[in-house]
Write a protein that holds these residues in place. Structure first.
Motif, PDB file in Angstrom:
ATOM      1  N   ALA A 199       0.823  -1.210   0.000  1.00 32.54           N
ATOM      2  CA  ALA A 199       0.000   0.000   0.000  1.00 32.54           C
ATOM      3  C   ALA A 199       0.855   1.258   0.000  1.00 32.54           C
ATOM      4  N   PRO A 200       0.352   2.336  -0.572  1.00 32.08           N
ATOM      5  CA  PRO A 200       1.063   3.617  -0.469  1.00 32.08           C
ATOM      6  C   PRO A 200       1.261   3.997   0.990  1.00 32.08           C
ATOM      7  N   ARG A 201       2.360   4.680   1.282  1.00 28.07           N
ATOM      8  CA  ARG A 201       2.666   5.041   2.659  1.00 28.07           C
ATOM      9  C   ARG A 201       1.860   6.247   3.130  1.00 28.07           C
ATOM     10  N   GLY A 202       1.357   7.038   2.206  1.00 31.77           N
ATOM     11  CA  GLY A 202       0.684   8.267   2.579  1.00 31.77           C
ATOM     12  C   GLY A 202      -0.569   8.033   3.402  1.00 31.77           C
ATOM     13  N   ARG A 203      -0.861   9.002   4.263  1.00 32.04           N
ATOM     14  CA  ARG A 203      -2.083   8.945   5.070  1.00 32.04           C
ATOM     15  C   ARG A 203      -3.097   9.960   4.551  1.00 32.04           C
ATOM     16  N   TYR A 204      -4.347   9.649   4.785  1.00 27.20           N
ATOM     17  CA  TYR A 204      -5.433  10.474   4.287  1.00 27.20           C
ATOM     18  C   TYR A 204      -6.629  10.253   5.193  1.00 27.20           C
ATOM     19  N   SER A 205      -7.744  10.837   4.839  1.00 22.26           N
ATOM     20  CA  SER A 205      -8.998  10.595   5.544  1.00 22.26           C
ATOM     21  C   SER A 205     -10.001  10.021   4.574  1.00 22.26           C
ATOM     22  N   THR A 206     -10.789   9.070   5.032  1.00 26.08           N
ATOM     23  CA  THR A 206     -11.866   8.570   4.174  1.00 26.08           C
ATOM     24  C   THR A 206     -12.939   9.626   3.993  1.00 26.08           C
ATOM     25  N   GLY A 207     -13.058  10.568   4.925  1.00 27.35           N
ATOM     26  CA  GLY A 207     -14.017  11.659   4.805  1.00 27.35           C
ATOM     27  C   GLY A 207     -13.567  12.652   3.751  1.00 27.35           C
ATOM     28  N   ARG A 208     -14.523  13.162   2.990  1.00 30.30           N
ATOM     29  CA  ARG A 208     -14.174  14.068   1.892  1.00 30.30           C
ATOM     30  C   ARG A 208     -14.882  15.409   2.055  1.00 30.30           C
ATOM     31  N   HIS A 209     -14.101  16.475   1.906  1.00 26.50           N
ATOM     32  CA  HIS A 209     -14.610  17.845   1.926  1.00 26.50           C
ATOM     33  C   HIS A 209     -13.924  18.652   0.839  1.00 26.50           C
ATOM     34  N   GLU A 210     -14.466  19.815   0.534  1.00 31.41           N
ATOM     35  CA  GLU A 210     -13.855  20.692  -0.465  1.00 31.41           C
ATOM     36  C   GLU A 210     -12.403  20.978  -0.117  1.00 31.41           C
ATOM     37  N   HIS A 211     -12.145  21.226   1.151  1.00 30.08           N
ATOM     38  CA  HIS A 211     -10.780  21.439   1.620  1.00 30.08           C
ATOM     39  C   HIS A 211     -10.355  20.177   2.368  1.00 30.08           C
ATOM     40  N   ARG A 212      -9.433  19.431   1.789  1.00 27.46           N
ATOM     41  CA  ARG A 212      -9.062  18.163   2.421  1.00 27.46           C
ATOM     42  C   ARG A 212      -8.458  18.375   3.804  1.00 27.46           C
ATOM     43  N   GLU A 213      -8.005  19.605   4.079  1.00 26.47           N
ATOM     44  CA  GLU A 213      -7.439  19.894   5.396  1.00 26.47           C
ATOM     45  C   GLU A 213      -8.507  19.978   6.485  1.00 26.47           C
ATOM     46  N   ASP A 214      -9.779  19.840   6.104  1.00 24.34           N
ATOM     47  CA  ASP A 214     -10.841  19.822   7.120  1.00 24.34           C
ATOM     48  C   ASP A 214     -10.854  18.503   7.894  1.00 24.34           C
ATOM     49  N   ASP A 215     -10.234  17.470   7.357  1.00 26.63           N
ATOM     50  CA  ASP A 215     -10.301  16.137   7.958  1.00 26.63           C
ATOM     51  C   ASP A 215      -8.900  15.651   8.344  1.00 26.63           C
ATOM     52  N   PRO A 216      -8.798  14.774   9.331  1.00 27.95           N
ATOM     53  CA  PRO A 216      -7.487  14.340   9.800  1.00 27.95           C
ATOM     54  C   PRO A 216      -6.840  13.311   8.869  1.00 27.95           C
ATOM     55  N   ASP A 217      -5.559  13.422   8.675  1.00 24.25           N
ATOM     56  CA  ASP A 217      -4.808  12.409   7.934  1.00 24.25           C
ATOM     57  C   ASP A 217      -4.376  11.326   8.923  1.00 24.25           C
ATOM     58  N   ASP A 218      -5.223  10.317   9.095  1.00 20.65           N
ATOM     59  CA  ASP A 218      -4.922   9.280  10.082  1.00 20.65           C
ATOM     60  C   ASP A 218      -5.119   7.865   9.536  1.00 20.65           C
ATOM     61  N   THR A 219      -5.370   7.737   8.239  1.00 22.96           N
ATOM     62  CA  THR A 219      -5.733   6.451   7.654  1.00 22.96           C
ATOM     63  C   THR A 219      -4.729   6.046   6.589  1.00 22.96           C
ATOM     64  N   ARG A 220      -4.349   4.762   6.584  1.00 22.66           N
ATOM     65  CA  ARG A 220      -3.584   4.192   5.471  1.00 22.66           C
ATOM     66  C   ARG A 220      -4.482   3.238   4.702  1.00 22.66           C
TER      67      ARG A 220
END
Length: 919
Positions: free
Chosen positions: A237-258
């Motif tokens: 899997a890619p190492r990057g983290r993201y959030s499954t939640g989606r908003h216009e500004h991705r910075e609205d959600d925590p990067d805690d998921t792989r």
């Protein structure tokens, strides 16, 4: 074996253990849908030799030599069965996923069945409508048309256009006939010649532990299974983290998921993905993946999770990842105070206090999450997904896999419901990984159990509320202490926390207000976006406390709200909120008037009766900008092509968008084609959430249509050398004082840079930088049986401030559907967690989605307002109807029993204990 389906012979060889549903779909009969595969929802209903059955629990071999009828075959050719005609014309659906199965079962009913209709139809669930239009359609198909009972429109809301398809009219969806026959395609309804119709199957290996580190995975046995193409683990899997939640500004959600992680944080979390040629091979292989876990301490109580020494779920995350205090498991926090709350409370002659607890609720949309991916002829990654946010999903996939955005296309067919649950990226990431690695089409579809164990649920919240007031009921202070259970990942927890405390605490005037709130990680199933987005939970506390205050003061609860309601000119609580219109006062009057008139059922002898009401306020879209780009095109033949990015999942947006265009161009639906929900359609659309389909996408399309209308007149004027203000659209073109300029002439005379391959094109954009406010007031009369704890709703009414109602029947359906979901979460629905964090009731048979008999008709009344921000004066009305329902019911139960419920849902057992004085 040989059998007949919809009048045609079918020859097929079912696999051992195969059910009839999957065999029918494999032979091209996609009118049969999958909602549960357990015989609980009815989406797969067919007639087997004329008898309605759930095809998901009928062995395929039992169809040998028999006749099967799907919704597509209830009537010959393209004709509709009478019940289908009634459902299509009577708005007996919203998303439409349940409708084919509903029509199959209903087609067998006759007049003698109508008194027992609730029981006869209890095997067919609808999550969208609240059942009233379905019940009326079935009755009409048997007895003939029934009397229309609503919605109640005020005089100023009557249609202002003569166009039969224009705004203000109850125009049925263009897809209505296809939906009732099961011919309208959903995500997995692909034609047999589609390149992804025979996609590889993806299945996941899940964690049995609530918290553990993966110290080893052996995939050799799984990879050796015939038909297995690949097995992916966290090492792939890619190492990057993201959030499954989606908003216009991705910075609205925590990067805690792989995508796949070497630490699992809840039971059911995906650990590995198996990709195979068949379902059987994929299922066999996933059972052979050997995972070596190092169990870690787990915490399931959010109060315990934020105490010193609690197991930490995301210790490495920082505020840069949008995690507030990882060392306390706190995802997000709000601590604010205006005025001196302690002093105000101390000086208040009357004070009330209470703590309310809400539960986990599953979205229960009948189409589960799922995606199909492939590479197109240009090598682009294409994802067809049941998503409310195709553009935001595309952007995150491009980021995750380091691809240019133009190398990814995400599009949605019609969605089988969403309610916010499909504002998440739960399947698209795994499918993208598999397609990019294998180069072949791949499909991943959630089971119903997956929906309970891996999709998000409504945030459980503990809400403590303290109110202060004067002796005459004027509020002096509000104090809220809130604890939200985020579950194992942050998803939408930041946004839900902030939103839950916004309009819920701004609907009344509070000279002093203090809020202390935190959303906390636990090892429970993740929480996420759900209709109302946190407001419903806090409104339960605030509106219940208001009822407590009314009781203490001996004051009518409607009057207490009137004395304290926020009004035009007050600070609405956020810099981008404006008073585009105001209808709270009308909603209070309408709901109270309906409740006083009665017109409900009669309580059984010995039952206790109580009335309750609650109010809610909501902004007409999400904060921080909601963007929609649209285009409108005039073709040479006089038809119009409309492009919009928003998805359709029962919210009715696609119908209203057509109505907007019909009003501008004075055209019928036969001249309008709408393409939507596709990242190839327009440049951007934030998505179908926050009730933005009308207030943002609709406004953008209105702008595009007005621009095209204006340009058509300008070109016609230039051709005839006349005044453009004198031109108007006519049957064959634009009529000027000289002559009518045909559509073809207008397109031919346009500047080349105005032309697309389809014709003369203009665009429209809406950036949603201002939001208006809408109101809902729900009132109920309930009967409570003190011997059993049963609660029966005798009367249900909701008054809604929706601005100018663009499609009354659809808007009524949104209110009824929201009320039905509110009734379900108030009385029945609860996702139960076992001691180890696993879900104890992960199927519909153990989770009470309201059935026909559980949902009374809700009388819908619309306030007479016109909003300065919305198109044609409209306001949003998809989320807000849910919010005041549970507190209204709780208040009614309290008035009936003389004892107040504090824990939702107000189940029979809990109400029985209250009636017995057992707490």
């Amino acid at each position: 074996m040989r059998f007949v389906v919809d009048g045609s012979d079918v020859h097929a060889q079912p696999r051992p253990g195969q059910c009839l549903r999957t065999l029918l779909r494999e032979t091209g009969h996609t009118a049969v849908k999958k909602g549960c595969d357990a015989g609980d929802c009815g989406a797969c209903s067919v007639l087997l030799d004329g008898t309605p059955v759930h095809s998901c629990i009928v062995p395929a071999v039992r169809a040998d030599g028999r006749s099967v009828t799907t919704a597509a075959g209830l009537a010959p050719g393209d004709e509709l069965h009478p019940v289908q005609e009634a459902l299509a014309g009577g708005f007996g659906f919203q998303c439409g996923f349940c409708t084919p199965g509903m029509s199959v079962t209903a087609s067998t009913l006759c007049e003698s069945d109508l008194p027992d209709l609730d029981r006869r139809m209890k095997g067919n669930l609808c999550r969208c409508t609240g059942y009233r239009p379905i019940r009326e359609a079935i009755t009409a198909s048997v007895l003939g048309p029934v009397r229309e009972t609503g919605p109640t429109l005020r005089p100023a809301q009557e249609p202002t256009t003569g166009n039969a398809h224009g705004v203000g009219r109850s125009v049925a969806p263009e897809a209505a006939s296809r939906i009732v026959q099961g011919r309208e395609p959903f995500t997995f309804d692909l034609p047999p010649d589609h390149p992804a119709a025979r996609a590889l199957v993806l299945r996941v290996v899940t964690s049995p532990h609530a918290h553990a580190r993966i110290v080893g995975i052996d995939t050799a046995e799984a990879e050796a299974v015939p038909g297995v193409v690949a097995v992916y683990t966290h090492l792939d899997a890619p190492r990057g983290r993201y959030s499954t939640g989606r908003h216009e500004h991705r910075e609205d959600d925590p990067d805690d998921t792989r995508l796949l992680d070497d630490v699992v944080r809840h039971v059911g979390q995906r650990v590995a993905a198996v990709v195979a040629e068949s379902t059987e091979a994929a299922d066999a292989a996933r059972r052979l993946v050997r995972v070596d876990y190092e169990p870690l301490p787990a915490v399931f109580d959010p109060e315990a999770a934020r105490r010193p020494g609690a197991p930490l779920l995301h210790a490495e995350r920082t505020p840069a990842d949008r995690v507030h205090e990882a060392h306390r498991n706190v995802v997000a926090a709000v601590h604010t105070e205006t005025g001196d709350v302690d002093a105000a409370l101390a000086a208040s002659p009357v004070r009330v206090h209470g703590t309310w607890q809400t539960q986990r609720v599953t979205h229960a949309q009948l189409e589960t999450h799922g995606s199909i991916g492939w590479l197109d002829d240009d090598g682009r990654l294409v994802i067809r997904s049941s998503t409310q946010v195709p553009f935001l999903t595309r952007d995150e996939l491009a980021r995750l896999f380091d691809l240019p955005r133009d190398r990814v296309r995400v599009h949605a067919a019609r969605l089988g419901g969403g309610f916010g649950g499909k504002q998440e990226m739960f399947t698209e990431d795994l499918v993208a990984l598999a397609v990019l690695r294998t180069g072949r089409p791949v499909a991943y579809e959630f089971s119903r159990t997956d929906e309970f164990q891996r999709a998000a649920v409504r945030h459980p919240m503990r809400v403590s509320v303290t109110l202060g007031a004067t002796d005459d009921g004027i509020l002096t202070a509000l104090e809220i202490d809130l604890l939200s259970d985020a579950g194992a990942y942050g998803n939408h927890s930041r946004g839900v926390l902030f939103h839950s405390l916004a309009e819920s605490t701004a609907i009344y005037r509070f000279p002093a207000k203090r809020i202390d709130a935190e959303a906390v990680y636990t090892n429970n199933v993740p929480s996420g976006a759900f209709r109302g987005y946190g407001l419903g939970q806090v409104i339960l506390g605030v509106e219940s406390a208001m009822d407590l205050l009314a009781e203490r003061l001996g004051m009518d609860p409607f009057e207490l709200r009137r004395r304290n309601a926020v009004v035009v000119g007050d600070d609405p609580g956020h810099h981008d909120l404006v008073w585009g219109s105001y209808g709270f006062d009308q909603c209070l009057d309408l709901a109270e008037g309906a409740l006083r008139r009665g017109n409900g059922a009669t309580a059984p002898e010995g039952w206790l009766v109580g009335e309750g009401m609650a109010a809610a306020m909501i902004a007409t879209m999400a904060p921080f900008g909601h963007i929609a780009h649209t285009t409108a095109t005039l073709r040479p033949d006089g038809t119009f092509l409309l492009h919009a990015g928003t998805a359709e999942f029962g919210n009715g947006t696609t119908t209203v968008l057509r109505q907007i265009a019909a009003s501008v161009f004075d055209a019928g639906f036969d001249r309008l084609e709408l393409r939507h929900g596709d990242t190839d359609a327009v440049s951007h659309d934030t998505g179908a959430f926050a009730s933005a389909g009308i207030t943002v996408a609709g406004k953008a399309l209105h702008a595009a249509c007005l621009a095209l209308h204006r340009r058509m007149r300008q070109i016609a004027a230039a051709v005839t050398q006349t005044d453009p203000d004198a031109g108007e659209l006519a049957g064959g073109g634009v009529q000027t004082p000289v002559r009518t300029v045909s559509w073809r002439e207008i397109v031919a005379a346009a500047d080349p840079d105005e032309l697309s391959p389809e014709g003369l094109t203009t665009d429209g954009s809406e950036f949603g930088d201002q939001r208006s406010l809408a109101f809902n007031v729900h009132a109920v009369r309930v009967a409570v049986d003190p011997e059993t704890g049963t609660v029966r709703i005798l009367q249900s009414v909701q008054a809604a401030d929706a601005g100018v109602v663009l499609n009354p029947a659809q808007c009524r359906g949104q209110v009824e559907g929201g009320a039905a979901q509110g009734i379900g979460s108030a009385l029945y629905e609860e996702v139960l967690a076992a001691e180890d964090g696993s879900i104890a009731n992960p199927v519909f048979r153990q989770y009470r989605v309201p059935q026909f008999a559980d949902v009374p008709d809700t009388e819908v009344l619309f306030a007479e307002t016109s909003d300065s921000l919305g198109p044609f004066g409209a306001k949003s009305m998809s989320e807000s109807p849910y919010n005041p329902v549970a507190p209204a019911i709780g208040n009614a139960i309290a008035r009936a029993l003389g004892v107040r419920p504090y824990e939702q849902p107000f189940t029979r057992e809990r109400v029985w204990r209250l009636a017995r004085g057992l707490g």
